[in-house]
Scaffold this motif. Structure first.
Motif, PDB file in Angstrom:
ATOM      1  N   ARG A   1     -11.857   9.968 -21.796  1.00 53.46           N
ATOM      2  CA  ARG A   1     -11.383   8.578 -21.822  1.00 53.46           C
ATOM      3  C   ARG A   1     -11.855   7.826 -23.059  1.00 53.46           C
ATOM      4  O   ARG A   1     -11.455   6.695 -23.278  1.00 53.46           O
TER       5      ARG A   1
ATOM      6  N   THR B   1     -19.205  -1.485 -16.149  1.00 52.46           N
ATOM      7  CA  THR B   1     -17.777  -1.660 -16.432  1.00 52.46           C
ATOM      8  C   THR B   1     -16.878  -0.857 -15.520  1.00 52.46           C
ATOM      9  O   THR B   1     -15.784  -1.284 -15.198  1.00 52.46           O
ATOM     10  N   HIS B   2     -17.346   0.326 -15.085  1.00 48.51           N
ATOM     11  CA  HIS B   2     -16.535   1.206 -14.230  1.00 48.51           C
ATOM     12  C   HIS B   2     -17.390   1.648 -13.046  1.00 48.51           C
ATOM     13  O   HIS B   2     -18.123   2.621 -13.123  1.00 48.51           O
ATOM     14  N   LYS B   3     -17.254   0.908 -11.968  1.00 52.74           N
ATOM     15  CA  LYS B   3     -18.102   1.124 -10.794  1.00 52.74           C
ATOM     16  C   LYS B   3     -17.936   2.527 -10.207  1.00 52.74           C
ATOM     17  O   LYS B   3     -18.912   3.187  -9.878  1.00 52.74           O
TER      18      LYS B   3
END
Length: 165
Positions: free
Chosen positions: A91, A109-111
């Protein structure tokens, strides 16, 4: 396995215990000073292989059972960590080899990805009630059952130290 080599257990068992303890201690101390997550996992692998050798060195059926369970749990958790690293690399979140702190910072930011990293790391550290704790407990129990109290205490101490990193 033990039926064949049991007459020589006086020879191989102390050597395997020493190799296992050295592997656990060197892997744990080496991992404490690493900042890159891949190097940290490499030293952690050295330590976990020591746990596997310790289960084998116990020389009883409990040791073999704990070896199989620990191997299965370790394969699942370490593969999920490497899948996480592949996912964040794919990513484009981080560089090829992120530091441990960069990887842990993804939870802000991305749990979901953060949880995908945290659970296997906690399991490898042996935090209850995760499967890594159960596997380490069984190795501890098999070592106690074999009559090696001092090695079991070192095992607990190193597990506590490994929670640091």
């Amino acid at each position: 396995l033990f039926d064949v080599f049991e007459p020589l257990s006086w020879l191989w068992q102390p050597i395997l215990f020493q190799v296992a303890l050295l592997s656990i201690i060197i892997g744990t101390v080496g991992a404490m000073h690493q900042r890159r997550i891949k190097r940290l996992l490499a030293y952690s692998t050295i330590s976990h292989n020591g746990f596997l050798a310790l289960a084998l060195a116990s020389g009883n059926q409990e040791g073999l059972n704990s070896l199989i369970i620990y191997l299965f749990v370790y394969l699942l958790t370490s593969s999920s960590i490497f899948l996480f690293l592949l996912s964040i690399n794919e990513r484009g979140f981080f560089t090829e080899n992120p530091t441990f702190y960069e990887s842990c910072g993804i939870i802000k930011t991305h749990k979901f990805l953060g949880v995908c990293l945290a659970l296997p790391l906690f399991s490898l550290a042996g935090i209850p009630p995760l499967f890594g704790f159960i596997a380490k407990y069984q190795i501890f129990f098999s070592t106690l059952q074999a009559g090696y109290l001092l090695i079991s205490l070192v095992l607990v101490l190193v597990s506590v130290i490994s929670c640091y990193y």
